[in-house]
Design a protein around this motif. Structure first.
Motif, PDB file in Angstrom:
ATOM      1  N   HIS A   1      -0.842   9.316 -53.928  1.00 32.96           N
ATOM      2  CA  HIS A   1      -1.196   9.857 -52.622  1.00 32.96           C
ATOM      3  C   HIS A   1      -1.961   8.822 -51.816  1.00 32.96           C
ATOM      4  O   HIS A   1      -2.922   8.242 -52.301  1.00 32.96           O
ATOM      5  N   GLN A   2      -1.514   8.576 -50.572  1.00 34.13           N
ATOM      6  CA  GLN A   2      -2.173   7.618 -49.690  1.00 34.13           C
ATOM      7  C   GLN A   2      -3.061   8.369 -48.703  1.00 34.13           C
ATOM      8  O   GLN A   2      -2.575   9.100 -47.856  1.00 34.13           O
ATOM      9  N   PRO A   3      -4.411   8.218 -48.814  1.00 34.56           N
ATOM     10  CA  PRO A   3      -5.303   8.916 -47.888  1.00 34.56           C
ATOM     11  C   PRO A   3      -5.077   8.459 -46.455  1.00 34.56           C
ATOM     12  O   PRO A   3      -4.732   7.304 -46.192  1.00 34.56           O
ATOM     13  N   SER A   4      -5.318   9.359 -45.510  1.00 27.34           N
ATOM     14  CA  SER A   4      -5.179   9.023 -44.105  1.00 27.34           C
ATOM     15  C   SER A   4      -6.317   8.107 -43.679  1.00 27.34           C
ATOM     16  O   SER A   4      -7.468   8.309 -44.073  1.00 27.34           O
ATOM     17  N   PRO A   5      -6.022   7.076 -42.873  1.00 25.22           N
ATOM     18  CA  PRO A   5      -7.097   6.172 -42.432  1.00 25.22           C
ATOM     19  C   PRO A   5      -8.105   6.841 -41.517  1.00 25.22           C
ATOM     20  O   PRO A   5      -9.194   6.304 -41.299  1.00 25.22           O
TER      21      PRO A   5
ATOM     22  N   TYR B   1     -20.423  -2.214 -45.110  1.00 28.83           N
ATOM     23  CA  TYR B   1     -19.950  -2.820 -46.348  1.00 28.83           C
ATOM     24  C   TYR B   1     -18.671  -2.143 -46.801  1.00 28.83           C
ATOM     25  O   TYR B   1     -18.541  -0.912 -46.716  1.00 28.83           O
ATOM     26  N   ILE B   2     -17.722  -2.953 -47.276  1.00 29.55           N
ATOM     27  CA  ILE B   2     -16.422  -2.470 -47.750  1.00 29.55           C
ATOM     28  C   ILE B   2     -16.214  -2.980 -49.171  1.00 29.55           C
ATOM     29  O   ILE B   2     -16.248  -4.190 -49.408  1.00 29.55           O
ATOM     30  N   THR B   3     -16.027  -2.084 -50.103  1.00 30.84           N
ATOM     31  CA  THR B   3     -15.750  -2.476 -51.488  1.00 30.84           C
ATOM     32  C   THR B   3     -14.268  -2.371 -51.835  1.00 30.84           C
ATOM     33  O   THR B   3     -13.834  -2.973 -52.818  1.00 30.84           O
TER      34      THR B   3
ATOM     35  N   GLN C   1      -8.774  -2.187 -47.453  1.00 32.79           N
ATOM     36  CA  GLN C   1      -9.182  -1.857 -46.089  1.00 32.79           C
ATOM     37  C   GLN C   1      -9.281  -3.071 -45.175  1.00 32.79           C
ATOM     38  O   GLN C   1      -9.415  -2.916 -43.965  1.00 32.79           O
ATOM     39  N   ILE C   2      -9.233  -4.293 -45.726  1.00 38.36           N
ATOM     40  CA  ILE C   2      -9.319  -5.485 -44.883  1.00 38.36           C
ATOM     41  C   ILE C   2      -7.979  -6.206 -44.772  1.00 38.36           C
ATOM     42  O   ILE C   2      -7.910  -7.280 -44.161  1.00 38.36           O
ATOM     43  N   LEU C   3      -6.931  -5.627 -45.347  1.00 41.19           N
ATOM     44  CA  LEU C   3      -5.605  -6.230 -45.247  1.00 41.19           C
ATOM     45  C   LEU C   3      -4.990  -5.947 -43.881  1.00 41.19           C
ATOM     46  O   LEU C   3      -5.387  -5.006 -43.187  1.00 41.19           O
ATOM     47  N   PRO C   4      -4.020  -6.761 -43.439  1.00 48.00           N
ATOM     48  CA  PRO C   4      -3.322  -6.475 -42.182  1.00 48.00           C
ATOM     49  C   PRO C   4      -2.744  -5.063 -42.180  1.00 48.00           C
ATOM     50  O   PRO C   4      -2.276  -4.566 -43.204  1.00 48.00           O
TER      51      PRO C   4
ATOM     52  N   ALA D   1      -7.243  -0.186 -41.548  1.00 49.76           N
ATOM     53  CA  ALA D   1      -8.210   0.188 -40.516  1.00 49.76           C
ATOM     54  C   ALA D   1      -9.295  -0.864 -40.335  1.00 49.76           C
ATOM     55  O   ALA D   1      -9.796  -1.060 -39.226  1.00 49.76           O
ATOM     56  N   GLY D   2      -9.664  -1.573 -41.412  1.00 54.32           N
ATOM     57  CA  GLY D   2     -10.744  -2.548 -41.320  1.00 54.32           C
ATOM     58  C   GLY D   2     -10.291  -3.969 -41.132  1.00 54.32           C
ATOM     59  O   GLY D   2     -11.100  -4.904 -41.277  1.00 54.32           O
ATOM     60  N   TYR D   3      -9.022  -4.194 -40.773  1.00 59.83           N
ATOM     61  CA  TYR D   3      -8.508  -5.560 -40.628  1.00 59.83           C
ATOM     62  C   TYR D   3      -9.057  -6.215 -39.365  1.00 59.83           C
ATOM     63  O   TYR D   3      -9.093  -5.606 -38.297  1.00 59.83           O
ATOM     64  N   VAL D   4      -9.475  -7.474 -39.487  1.00 57.73           N
ATOM     65  CA  VAL D   4      -9.961  -8.264 -38.357  1.00 57.73           C
ATOM     66  C   VAL D   4      -9.191  -9.581 -38.350  1.00 57.73           C
ATOM     67  O   VAL D   4      -9.340 -10.388 -39.281  1.00 57.73           O
TER      68      VAL D   4
END
Length: 457
Positions: A166-170, A346-348, A352-355, A358-361
Motif C-alpha cells: 500500500h502506497q500512502p497518499s502524499p 527532518y526527514i528519515t 521523500q526526497i526522490l524526484p 513531496a519533499g524533492y528539491v
C-alpha cells in the motif's frame, strides 16, 4: 516483541497462525518464508510445521537477516524462491517493492480508563492530539482513539501501514511506517499538536521525535499507567546532526552504505546520492557490508563520510562509535544541495526526497559568489558546487594532493580504492608437491607441543 510460548498462550494464539493460514489462502501461494528475530528462533520449527501441515505448502525459515531484524528480508525470501514473507516481532513497516509481507506481532491490551484519566489530569481538553503507539499496542490504540473522538477531542491517529504494497497518499502525514488517514486541519499547524506515544522508549519513538520535532511529546507506559513528558532534547540532537552535514560539506570521498535491499526505491536513492556527489565534485564509492558496525567501516579510513541507505529506524546511528561520520541521505543532500537549506525539519524516509516525491528539491545553478564557502569545521575556504571529475580524468595514481590539513596524503585518481582487495588464500594449483597425509602440530597457536625444542638443542 512476541513472548515465548511458555510464558503466555498457545503457539497458535501467540503467532496468530489462523490469520497466517487465511492470508496464504487469499494469496494462493505455494511457497513462503518465515522471518524471526533471534530471540524467537527456538519456536520457528514448531510454527513452520503447523503452517505447513495446515496449508499444505512449502515453508522456509530465514535463519539470519541480511540487515536489521526490523526490516522484512525480502531479498533473502526471493533468493529461495518464496512468493510471500511472514515477518514476526518488531518491524519498521517500510514499503517493499511488489512483494507481499504479513506482519505478526504481540497483542497487548491497554485499558482505556486509566489512559483517559491520566490524559485528563495532565492535558487540557482544548489540546490537539496525535496518537501513535508501539505495534504491540496498536489494537488498543484504535479503541482509545475512538473513545477520544466520542468525547469531541481533536485527535489524529498514526495508523500502522500493515499492508506492504500500500502506497500512502502524499497529502497525509506519514512517519515511521504510520499514516494519518485524516488530513491535518488547514487552520492548525503541526506545532500546535501534542503527540502521545503509547509504549516504551526505542527506535520508533526516536524516529517520531526527530521527524515531528516541532511537537511536544508525551509517552504513556501501559505497565505503570503513567503519562510523562519526554525530556529528550531534540534541538540538541538536531544540532549534532547539523554538525555532521558540515563534515559532509568538507568531505572529498563519500561512501554509500547499502544497509537495505528490500525497501522500495533503494536503488533510486543510491543513484540520486551519486548524482549529488558528482555535481558537488566529490568521489563516491558504494559499500555492501551487511549489518553495519564500527569495525567494518574502520577498514576504509580513506572515506571522509558515509551515507547510510537504510530504513528510517536504522538510519540514525550513534556516530560516537564510528571512526567516520555516518549520515542519512537527507543530511547529505543538505550538505551538497544549496537549494535545500537547514530549517530544523527532518526527514528519515529517503523516498521523500526522490524526484516526484513531496519533499524533492531540485538542484539550481549557483553564482560564483555562492560557490565559495567557508567551512564551519576547519575555517578554510571550500567550493560547494564543483563539477564532478569524469571517470576518464587525466589524474593519475602517481599524483598526490592534500585533502585537508588533518589528513594524510592520498592518490587523486578515482580508482585507487579498487587497488585495495583481498582475493582469499592463494591455491597455488600445481605448484606444490603432493604428500601423503601426516600428523600436524598439536596444541594452541600460543605454543604448540614440541615448539622450540630444536632451538634448545
Amino acid at each position: 516483541m512476541l513472548s515465548p510460548v511458555s510464558c503466555k498462550g498457545t503457539l497458535e494464539e501467540i503467532y496468530d497462525i489462523s490469520r497466517i493460514i487465511l492470508w496464504i489462502k487469499e494469496l494462493d501461494v505455494k511457497k513462503i518464508a518465515l522471518q524471526f528475530p533471534d530471540e524467537l528462533l527456538n519456536d520457528a520449527p514448531d510454527v513452520a510445521l503447523k503452517i505447513e501441515l495446515s496449508s499444505n505448502i512449502e515453508v522456509h525459515i530465514l535463519g539470519d537477516t541480511t540487515y536489521g531484524s526490523c526490516c522484512a528480508d525480502v531479498h533473502a525470501a526471493t533468493y529461495i524462491g518464496a512468493e510471500a514473507l511472514v515477518h514476526f516481532g518488531p518491524a519498521c513497516l517500510t514499503q517493499h517493492e511488489k512483494f507481499p509481507v504479513l506482519y505478526i506481532f504481540e497483542k497487548i491490551s491497554v485499558e482505556s480508563k486509566p489512559f483517559l484519566d491520566e490524559l485528563t489530569a495532565t492535558l487540557s481538553e482544548q489540546d490537539n492530539l496525535i496518537i501513535a503507539s508501539d505495534l504491540r499496542y496498536y489494537h488498543s490504540a484504535e479503541t482509545i482513539v475512538a473513545e477520544l473522538q466520542t468525547l469531541k477531542r481533536t485527535v489524529l491517529y498514526l495508523e500502522p501501514n500493515l499492508f506492504s504494497l500500500h502506497q500512502p497518499s502524499p497529502d497525509h502525514l506519514t512517519v515511521s511506517g504510520r499514516t494519518c488517514q485524516k488530513l491535518l486541519p488547514h487552520d492548525t499547524p503541526i506545532e500546535n499538536f501534542i503527540v502521545i506515544y503509547i509504549g516504551e522508549e526505542g527506535l520508533t519513538l526516536t524516529n517520531l521525535m526527530f521527524t515531528l520535532n516541532q511537537c511536544t511529546f508525551y509517552t504513556y507506559n501501559p505497565n505503570g499507567c503513567s503519562l510523562k513528558k519526554e525530556c529528550l532534547n531534540v534541538n540538541q540532537q538536531l544540532r549534532r546532526r547539523y554538525f555532521l552535514t558540515e563534515k559532509a560539506k568538507d568531505a572529498q570521498l563519500v561512501g554509500i552504505l547499502v544497509a537495505t535491499l528490500g525497501v522500495a526505491d533503494h536503488l533510486k536513492i543510491i543513484e540520486h546520492i551519486k548524482f549529488l556527489a558528482k555535481n558537488s565534485g566529490k568521489k563516491c564509492y558504494t559499500f555492501v557490508v551487511g549489518k553495519l558496525n564500527p569495525n567494518k567501516l574502520a577498514n576504509f579510513p580513506e572515506i571522509d563520510v558515509f551515507v547510510a541507505v537504510a530504513c528510517p529506524e536504522n538510519s540514525l546511528l550513534n556516530n560516537e562509535e564510528f571512526y567516520r561520520p555516518v549520515i542519512t541521505p537527507y543530511e547529505f543532500e543538505i550538505a551538497v544541495n544549496s537549494s535545500r537549506p537547514w530549517t530544523g525539519d527532518y526527514i528519515t524516509d529517503f523516498r521523500q526526497i526522490l524526484p516526484d516525491a513531496a519533499g524533492y528539491v531540485p538542484l539550481t545553478a549557483l553564482s560564483q559568489e555562492q560557490e565559495a564557502d567557508v567551512s564551519l569545521v576547519s575555517g578554510q575556504m571550500r567550493h560547494v558546487a564543483l563539477e564532478g571529475l569524469d571517470d576518464d580524468s587525466s589524474a593519475s595514481f602517481d599524483q598526490i594532493s592534500h585533502r585537508n590539513p588533518n589528513s594524510s596524503l592520498l592518490p587523486v585518481g578515482s580508482d585507487f580504492l579498487k587497488r585495495r582487495g583481498w582475493s582469499g588464500l592463494e591455491p597455488h594449483v600445481g605448484e606444490t608437491p603432493v604428500r601423503t597425509a601426516h600428523s600436524g602440530r598439536r596444541g594452541l597457536a600460543a605454543g604448540y607441543s614440541g615448539e622450540g625444542e630444536n632451538e634448545t638443542k
